[in-house]
Write a protein that holds these residues in place. Structure first.
Motif, mmCIF file in Angstrom:
data_model
loop_
_atom_site.group_PDB
_atom_site.id
_atom_site.type_symbol
_atom_site.label_atom_id
_atom_site.label_comp_id
_atom_site.label_asym_id
_atom_site.label_seq_id
_atom_site.Cartn_x
_atom_site.Cartn_y
_atom_site.Cartn_z
ATOM 1 N N PRO A 9 0.811 -1.227 0.000
ATOM 2 C CA PRO A 9 0.000 0.000 0.000
ATOM 3 C C PRO A 9 0.840 1.271 0.000
ATOM 4 O O PRO A 9 0.407 2.301 -0.533
ATOM 5 C CB PRO A 9 -0.828 -0.118 1.289
ATOM 6 N N LEU A 10 2.045 1.216 0.573
ATOM 7 C CA LEU A 10 2.905 2.405 0.580
ATOM 8 C C LEU A 10 3.330 2.762 -0.845
ATOM 9 O O LEU A 10 3.325 3.941 -1.222
ATOM 10 C CB LEU A 10 4.137 2.151 1.449
ATOM 11 N N LEU A 11 3.678 1.756 -1.648
ATOM 12 C CA LEU A 11 4.034 2.025 -3.035
ATOM 13 C C LEU A 11 2.837 2.567 -3.814
ATOM 14 O O LEU A 11 2.977 3.499 -4.619
ATOM 15 C CB LEU A 11 4.546 0.746 -3.710
ATOM 16 N N ALA A 12 1.653 2.004 -3.558
ATOM 17 C CA ALA A 12 0.445 2.504 -4.212
ATOM 18 C C ALA A 12 0.189 3.964 -3.827
ATOM 19 O O ALA A 12 -0.160 4.795 -4.680
ATOM 20 C CB ALA A 12 -0.755 1.639 -3.834
ATOM 21 N N LEU A 13 0.408 4.296 -2.547
ATOM 22 C CA LEU A 13 0.185 5.662 -2.069
ATOM 23 C C LEU A 13 1.157 6.641 -2.711
ATOM 24 O O LEU A 13 0.755 7.714 -3.179
ATOM 25 C CB LEU A 13 0.315 5.699 -0.546
ATOM 26 N N THR A 14 2.452 6.290 -2.742
ATOM 27 C CA THR A 14 3.438 7.211 -3.298
ATOM 28 C C THR A 14 3.241 7.381 -4.813
ATOM 29 O O THR A 14 3.458 8.472 -5.354
ATOM 30 C CB THR A 14 4.875 6.733 -3.021
ATOM 31 N N THR A 15 2.807 6.312 -5.489
ATOM 32 C CA THR A 15 2.512 6.424 -6.922
ATOM 33 C C THR A 15 1.333 7.358 -7.148
ATOM 34 O O THR A 15 1.348 8.201 -8.066
ATOM 35 C CB THR A 15 2.204 5.041 -7.531
#
Length: 201
Positions: free
Chosen positions: A54-60
């Motif tokens: 989810p962190l990668l999804a958020l930063t994207t």
């Protein structure tokens, strides 16, 4: 199509590298921990994976909101991370997440190779603004990058299948990043030789 908005390079770097840095820090702190949820035990690696996805999804998403666009490679990377990270969590099996870089680099190599078979450089389509090169230069660079991605995929498979999780995490965080940096730095002569002339299309 609207032009991408410019953001502070430091902010972009934080958004690009933030998730992997958090992954590494969290793994070093939680790697020996075991968590129990609804009667099932999960290793620290799986919990860190559950944080990373989810962190990668958020930063994207933040990058998209700030710039108005994300690259095809970023979207494909996110999809593969969600799929293989989700499989690792669902089946409580870290092997799915470890094979994720293999899938990403094979996909990139396959896409570039497909373009080359058609006499095109798909790399040029996504990087032409950043690196203006003549067509011959783009074709050579694309061939080299295609082989490089294939080599990274093979290397990842060898490492995660034959070495410890600690070694794989260090390879993923530091080895892959350094390899990509060194690859592009080593292409300096090619970029000089095939640099597009100013004012020419």
């Amino acid at each position: 199509m609207a032009d991408a908005k410019k953001i502070n390079p430091v902010v972009k770097l934080l958004l690009d590298l933030g998730p992997i840095v958090v992954f590494f820090i969290a793994y070093t702190k939680l790697k020996d921990s075991v968590f129990t949820y609804q009667g099932t035990e999960y290793s620290g690696f799986i919990m860190v994976t559950a944080l990373f996805v989810p962190l990668l999804a958020l930063t994207t998403f933040i990058l998209y909101r700030m710039t108005g666009k994300v690259s095809v490679m970023q979207i494909l990377t996110l999809v593969i991370v969600v799929v293989f990270g989700g499989l690792a969590i669902w089946f409580n099996d870290e092997r799915f997440f470890k094979m994720k870089p293999t899938m990403i680099y094979l996909l990139f190599a396959g896409m570039l190779g497909f373009g080359l078979m058609r006499g095109q450089s798909y790399l040029q389509l996504v990087m032409e603004d950043a690196m203006p090169l003549k067509h011959e230069g783009w074709m050579i660079l694309t061939r080299r990058l295609c082989l490089f991605f294939a080599a990274l995929a093979v290397t990842n498979e060898v490492i995660w299948r034959t070495m410890s999780t600690d070694v794989w995490v260090n390879f993923k965080v530091f080895g892959l990043t350094a390899a990509i940096f060194v690859f592009f730095m080593s292409q300096g002569k090619l970029m000089q030789k095939y640099a597009a002339d100013e004012g020419k299309a």
